[in-house]
Design a protein around this motif. Structure first.
Motif, PDB file in Angstrom:
ATOM      1  N   MET A   1       9.151  -4.566  -2.744  1.00  0.00           N
ATOM      2  CA  MET A   1       8.761  -5.708  -1.915  1.00  0.00           C
ATOM      3  C   MET A   1       9.939  -6.589  -1.516  1.00  0.00           C
ATOM      4  O   MET A   1       9.771  -7.531  -0.736  1.00  0.00           O
ATOM      5  CB  MET A   1       7.716  -6.555  -2.659  1.00  0.00           C
ATOM      6  CG  MET A   1       6.441  -5.802  -3.044  1.00  0.00           C
ATOM      7  SD  MET A   1       5.567  -5.056  -1.662  1.00  0.00           S
ATOM      8  CE  MET A   1       5.010  -6.500  -0.768  1.00  0.00           C
ATOM      9  N   SER A   2      11.130  -6.285  -1.994  1.00  0.00           N
ATOM     10  CA  SER A   2      12.287  -7.153  -1.771  1.00  0.00           C
ATOM     11  C   SER A   2      12.648  -7.329  -0.301  1.00  0.00           C
ATOM     12  O   SER A   2      13.260  -8.319   0.067  1.00  0.00           O
ATOM     13  CB  SER A   2      13.502  -6.642  -2.545  1.00  0.00           C
ATOM     14  OG  SER A   2      13.936  -5.404  -2.005  1.00  0.00           O
ATOM     15  N   GLY A   3      12.261  -6.412   0.545  1.00  0.00           N
ATOM     16  CA  GLY A   3      12.566  -6.531   1.963  1.00  0.00           C
ATOM     17  C   GLY A   3      11.543  -7.314   2.752  1.00  0.00           C
ATOM     18  O   GLY A   3      11.661  -7.438   3.966  1.00  0.00           O
TER      19      GLY A   3
ATOM     20  N   PRO B   1       3.125   1.013 -10.856  1.00  0.00           N
ATOM     21  CA  PRO B   1       4.503   0.513 -10.800  1.00  0.00           C
ATOM     22  C   PRO B   1       4.757  -0.582 -11.833  1.00  0.00           C
ATOM     23  O   PRO B   1       3.856  -1.339 -12.199  1.00  0.00           O
ATOM     24  CB  PRO B   1       4.612  -0.052  -9.382  1.00  0.00           C
ATOM     25  CG  PRO B   1       3.212  -0.498  -9.070  1.00  0.00           C
ATOM     26  CD  PRO B   1       2.325   0.530  -9.734  1.00  0.00           C
ATOM     27  N   SER B   2       5.983  -0.648 -12.274  1.00  0.00           N
ATOM     28  CA  SER B   2       6.407  -1.734 -13.159  1.00  0.00           C
ATOM     29  C   SER B   2       6.701  -2.966 -12.296  1.00  0.00           C
ATOM     30  O   SER B   2       6.798  -2.868 -11.072  1.00  0.00           O
ATOM     31  CB  SER B   2       7.678  -1.332 -13.912  1.00  0.00           C
ATOM     32  OG  SER B   2       8.755  -1.203 -12.988  1.00  0.00           O
ATOM     33  N   ILE B   3       6.864  -4.106 -12.947  1.00  0.00           N
ATOM     34  CA  ILE B   3       7.239  -5.331 -12.226  1.00  0.00           C
ATOM     35  C   ILE B   3       8.535  -5.083 -11.460  1.00  0.00           C
ATOM     36  O   ILE B   3       8.651  -5.478 -10.298  1.00  0.00           O
ATOM     37  CB  ILE B   3       7.408  -6.517 -13.202  1.00  0.00           C
ATOM     38  CG1 ILE B   3       6.063  -6.966 -13.754  1.00  0.00           C
ATOM     39  CG2 ILE B   3       8.111  -7.686 -12.522  1.00  0.00           C
ATOM     40  CD1 ILE B   3       5.198  -7.705 -12.765  1.00  0.00           C
TER      41      ILE B   3
ATOM     42  N   SER C   1       0.829  -1.211   0.000  1.00  0.00           N
ATOM     43  CA  SER C   1       0.000   0.000   0.000  1.00  0.00           C
ATOM     44  C   SER C   1       0.863   1.259   0.000  1.00  0.00           C
ATOM     45  O   SER C   1       0.524   2.246  -0.649  1.00  0.00           O
ATOM     46  CB  SER C   1      -0.986   0.002   1.170  1.00  0.00           C
ATOM     47  OG  SER C   1      -0.327   0.088   2.411  1.00  0.00           O
ATOM     48  N   SER C   2       2.000   1.214   0.695  1.00  0.00           N
ATOM     49  CA  SER C   2       2.916   2.352   0.665  1.00  0.00           C
ATOM     50  C   SER C   2       3.430   2.573  -0.757  1.00  0.00           C
ATOM     51  O   SER C   2       3.471   3.698  -1.249  1.00  0.00           O
ATOM     52  CB  SER C   2       4.087   2.116   1.632  1.00  0.00           C
ATOM     53  OG  SER C   2       5.003   3.183   1.585  1.00  0.00           O
ATOM     54  N   LEU C   3       3.802   1.479  -1.425  1.00  0.00           N
ATOM     55  CA  LEU C   3       4.262   1.563  -2.816  1.00  0.00           C
ATOM     56  C   LEU C   3       3.192   2.187  -3.702  1.00  0.00           C
ATOM     57  O   LEU C   3       3.468   3.145  -4.442  1.00  0.00           O
ATOM     58  CB  LEU C   3       4.617   0.174  -3.348  1.00  0.00           C
ATOM     59  CG  LEU C   3       4.802   0.059  -4.873  1.00  0.00           C
ATOM     60  CD1 LEU C   3       6.001   0.863  -5.338  1.00  0.00           C
ATOM     61  CD2 LEU C   3       4.899  -1.394  -5.292  1.00  0.00           C
ATOM     62  N   LEU C   4       1.966   1.671  -3.630  1.00  0.00           N
ATOM     63  CA  LEU C   4       0.913   2.153  -4.527  1.00  0.00           C
ATOM     64  C   LEU C   4       0.447   3.563  -4.174  1.00  0.00           C
ATOM     65  O   LEU C   4      -0.063   4.269  -5.045  1.00  0.00           O
ATOM     66  CB  LEU C   4      -0.263   1.176  -4.545  1.00  0.00           C
ATOM     67  CG  LEU C   4       0.039  -0.166  -5.218  1.00  0.00           C
ATOM     68  CD1 LEU C   4      -1.155  -1.097  -5.108  1.00  0.00           C
ATOM     69  CD2 LEU C   4       0.463   0.019  -6.662  1.00  0.00           C
ATOM     70  N   ASN C   5       0.626   3.975  -2.949  1.00  0.00           N
ATOM     71  CA  ASN C   5       0.326   5.372  -2.602  1.00  0.00           C
ATOM     72  C   ASN C   5       1.332   6.322  -3.243  1.00  0.00           C
ATOM     73  O   ASN C   5       1.007   7.456  -3.560  1.00  0.00           O
ATOM     74  CB  ASN C   5       0.314   5.572  -1.084  1.00  0.00           C
ATOM     75  CG  ASN C   5      -1.023   5.254  -0.479  1.00  0.00           C
ATOM     76  OD1 ASN C   5      -2.061   5.518  -1.072  1.00  0.00           O
ATOM     77  ND2 ASN C   5      -1.004   4.686   0.708  1.00  0.00           N
TER      78      ASN C   5
END
Length: 155
Positions: free
Chosen positions: A126-128, A117-119, A108-112
């Motif tokens: 999300m790598s962490g 986003p690209s793959i 949700s932080s990413l999409l905010n």
């Protein structure tokens, strides 16, 4: 004494300034959606939002958070989170479920910050977050589907 804003509430605590946020959330405030995983900030199970950014609460001392806005899964009830949870179910993401709150908080932080986003950007963001059940492909698909769904609804 440390003053924090957690889930819209001003919290005053006498805990030591170097106490990790995770312990304040779970032990003192009984906000148990945020999980303890590794205790080293490497697995992502303890992810919360600080000023909208995904942060590992197990390694974040409460003293560093004065004047910032902290949100846990118990408080994040947005259209975006609802859409993510729906896609999580559609794609059967949860297996054991332990990492899911951290995964959802990070997604949700990413999409905010990035509605399309690209793959590569999803993988990087999300790598962490570690999923012991290995549902990484499903997680990426669910994030992409959520982004597409929200983009369609906005138009």
């Amino acid at each position: 004494m440390t003053k924090l804003n957690i889930n819209g509430n001003d919290i005053h605590t006498e805990l030591s300034a170097d106490t990790p946020l995770l312990w304040l959330l779970r032990d003192e405030l009984k906000l148990t959606a945020t999980k303890f995983g590794c205790g080293l900030g490497q697995c992502g199970a303890c992810t919360v939002h600080v000023n909208g950014q995904a942060v590992r609460s197990c390694i974040t001392p409460i003293a560093s958070l004065s004047g910032q806005t902290i949100e846990t899964m118990e408080h994040v009830n947005t259209e975006l989170m609802t859409a993510l949870k729906r896609q999580w179910q559609v794609h059967n993401v949860p297996q054991c479920g332990y990492c899911q709150v951290g995964q959802l908080m990070t997604a949700s932080s990413l999409l905010n910050q990035n509605q399309q986003p690209s793959i590569h950007e999803i993988e990087q963001a999300m790598s962490g977050n570690i999923c012991r059940c290995g549902t990484y492909g499903r997680i990426k698909t669910a994030i992409l589907q959520t982004a597409e769904q929200l983009a369609t609804e906005i138009k």
